[in-house]
Design a protein around this motif. Structure first.
Motif, mmCIF file in Angstrom:
data_model
loop_
_atom_site.group_PDB
_atom_site.id
_atom_site.type_symbol
_atom_site.label_atom_id
_atom_site.label_comp_id
_atom_site.label_asym_id
_atom_site.label_seq_id
_atom_site.Cartn_x
_atom_site.Cartn_y
_atom_site.Cartn_z
ATOM 1 N N GLY A 89 0.776 -1.237 0.000
ATOM 2 C CA GLY A 89 0.000 0.000 0.000
ATOM 3 C C GLY A 89 0.804 1.282 0.000
ATOM 4 O O GLY A 89 0.403 2.255 0.622
ATOM 5 N N VAL A 90 1.902 1.339 -0.718
ATOM 6 C CA VAL A 90 2.724 2.554 -0.685
ATOM 7 C C VAL A 90 2.034 3.655 -1.488
ATOM 8 O O VAL A 90 1.773 3.492 -2.673
ATOM 9 N N ASP A 91 1.726 4.756 -0.810
ATOM 10 C CA ASP A 91 0.949 5.796 -1.481
ATOM 11 C C ASP A 91 1.539 7.196 -1.314
ATOM 12 O O ASP A 91 0.853 8.188 -1.500
ATOM 13 N N SER A 92 2.815 7.269 -0.932
ATOM 14 C CA SER A 92 3.470 8.580 -0.906
ATOM 15 C C SER A 92 4.977 8.417 -0.980
ATOM 16 O O SER A 92 5.531 7.376 -0.617
ATOM 17 N N LEU A 93 5.609 9.484 -1.456
ATOM 18 C CA LEU A 93 7.067 9.490 -1.549
ATOM 19 C C LEU A 93 7.689 9.487 -0.157
ATOM 20 O O LEU A 93 8.720 8.852 0.081
ATOM 21 N N LYS A 94 7.009 10.161 0.753
ATOM 22 C CA LYS A 94 7.487 10.236 2.136
ATOM 23 C C LYS A 94 7.595 8.825 2.734
ATOM 24 O O LYS A 94 8.589 8.477 3.375
ATOM 25 N N LEU A 95 6.558 8.041 2.514
ATOM 26 C CA LEU A 95 6.549 6.671 3.030
ATOM 27 C C LEU A 95 7.653 5.841 2.366
ATOM 28 O O LEU A 95 8.364 5.082 3.021
ATOM 29 N N LEU A 96 7.797 6.018 1.078
ATOM 30 C CA LEU A 96 8.801 5.265 0.339
ATOM 31 C C LEU A 96 10.219 5.589 0.832
ATOM 32 O O LEU A 96 11.068 4.703 0.976
ATOM 33 N N LYS A 97 10.444 6.859 1.112
ATOM 34 C CA LYS A 97 11.763 7.274 1.626
ATOM 35 C C LYS A 97 12.047 6.631 2.979
ATOM 36 O O LYS A 97 13.168 6.220 3.258
ATOM 37 N N GLU A 98 11.021 6.570 3.807
ATOM 38 C CA GLU A 98 11.194 5.953 5.128
ATOM 39 C C GLU A 98 11.446 4.442 4.989
ATOM 40 O O GLU A 98 12.278 3.884 5.705
ATOM 41 N N ILE A 99 10.753 3.812 4.072
ATOM 42 C CA ILE A 99 10.983 2.377 3.841
ATOM 43 C C ILE A 99 12.429 2.166 3.379
ATOM 44 O O ILE A 99 13.120 1.255 3.851
ATOM 45 N N ASN A 100 12.878 3.033 2.492
ATOM 46 C CA ASN A 100 14.259 2.953 2.002
ATOM 47 C C ASN A 100 15.267 3.076 3.149
ATOM 48 O O ASN A 100 16.222 2.304 3.252
ATOM 49 N N LYS A 101 14.985 4.030 4.028
ATOM 50 C CA LYS A 101 15.876 4.278 5.159
ATOM 51 C C LYS A 101 15.921 3.075 6.116
ATOM 52 O O LYS A 101 16.997 2.624 6.528
ATOM 53 N N GLN A 102 14.759 2.560 6.433
ATOM 54 C CA GLN A 102 14.705 1.434 7.371
ATOM 55 C C GLN A 102 15.252 0.149 6.739
ATOM 56 O O GLN A 102 15.846 -0.683 7.421
ATOM 57 N N ALA A 103 15.042 0.006 5.446
ATOM 58 C CA ALA A 103 15.588 -1.160 4.749
ATOM 59 C C ALA A 103 17.110 -1.110 4.772
ATOM 60 O O ALA A 103 17.783 -2.128 4.994
ATOM 61 N N GLU A 104 17.646 0.085 4.574
ATOM 62 C CA GLU A 104 19.098 0.260 4.600
ATOM 63 C C GLU A 104 19.658 -0.123 5.965
ATOM 64 O O GLU A 104 20.678 -0.809 6.070
ATOM 65 N N LYS A 105 18.979 0.321 7.009
ATOM 66 C CA LYS A 105 19.412 -0.019 8.374
ATOM 67 C C LYS A 105 19.452 -1.523 8.582
ATOM 68 O O LYS A 105 20.240 -2.039 9.374
#
Ligand SMILES: *Cc1c(COP(=O)(O)O)cnc(C)c1O
Length: 227
Positions: A89-105
């Motif tokens: 259910g990704v529906d914003s760039l903001k959410l996608l950026k956070e997913i990217n950040k947490q995935a990186e961690k």
């Protein structure tokens, strides 16, 4: 209420033949029910609420592929980033950026679907075509290394009017086909998640290759539970 094994076997056989992925939507259902389907061979399960997903994932076999299919709040991404298989259910760039950040961690790449608003009901989440275009452009520009956009997801209107549902699915398939060639180089954009208990047959007919089925497998959910 026990899981309906006959229905499960029939549906999973039918979908297997069509190369459609079955996500068994287990929200509000107990871990015993999930285990029952697991024992029949099911591995993809979908949940809508972060805490419920975390609790269930802890108790159940580690080779389950957990799909997050609800509306994901940015501040909760970190709770599922270590193990989630696909975020629908990704529906914003903001959410996608956070997913990217947490995935990186977590030193991994998280697969995501962008949710498109195809129903007429205002309560449903999702991007319109213009927003979808702009998110996909940004994704390409920003080169987020820890998210992979695997395709699109949508929910049709809750209506008896099958023509309407069909039109909404067609619209989503058209968008999906439009986006497909753009990403052909890394050919990751291959998943079209549409169809639920009431409309999955129609969704597959219109090109879906991933369906999210809950009540048909697990029985009706209680009306007073938050959905
Ligand atoms: C609950 C839910 C489903 C499953 O619905 P059923 O009608 O029980 O099959 C599918 N997709 C999403 C996004 C849901 O929230």
């Amino acid at each position: 209420m026990p899981v309906n094994k006959k229905i499960y076997n029939d549906i999973s056989e039918q979908l297997h033949q069509k190369a459609v992925c079955l996500v068994a939507v287990s929200k509000t259902k107990p871990v015993e029910d999930i285990q029952e389907l697991y024992d029949l061979g099911q591995r993809d399960f979908g949940e809508n609420y972060v805490q419920e997903l975390v609790d269930k994932a802890e108790k159940l076999p580690k080779d389950i592929r957990w799909h997050f299919i609800g509306h994901l709040q940015t501040n909760k991404v970190k709770l599922i980033a270590a193990f989630v298989q696909l975020i629908h259910g990704v529906d914003s760039l903001k959410l996608l950026k956070e997913i990217n950040k947490q995935a990186e961690k977590n030193n991994r790449v998280i697969d995501c679907l962008l949710q498109v608003h195809i129903a007429q009901e205002e309560t449903k989440f999702g991007l319109d075509e213009e927003e979808l275009n702009s998110v996909m452009e940004e994704v390409a520009n920003l080169q987020m290394a820890n998210v992979q956009i695997r395709g699109l997801m949508g929910m049709a209107s809750f209506t008896e009017n099958l023509d309407k549902v069909q039109n909404e699915f067609r619209y989503l398939k058209k968008l999906f086909d439009k986006k497909n060639p753009l990403t052909i180089h890394h050919s990751a954009f291959t998943t079209l998640s549409m169809g639920m208990s009431s409309d999955y047959t129609l969704a597959i007919q219109e090109g879906s290759n991933m369906v999210r089925i809950g009540s048909l497998l697990f029985g009706e959910r209680h009306k007073n539970v938050r959905l």
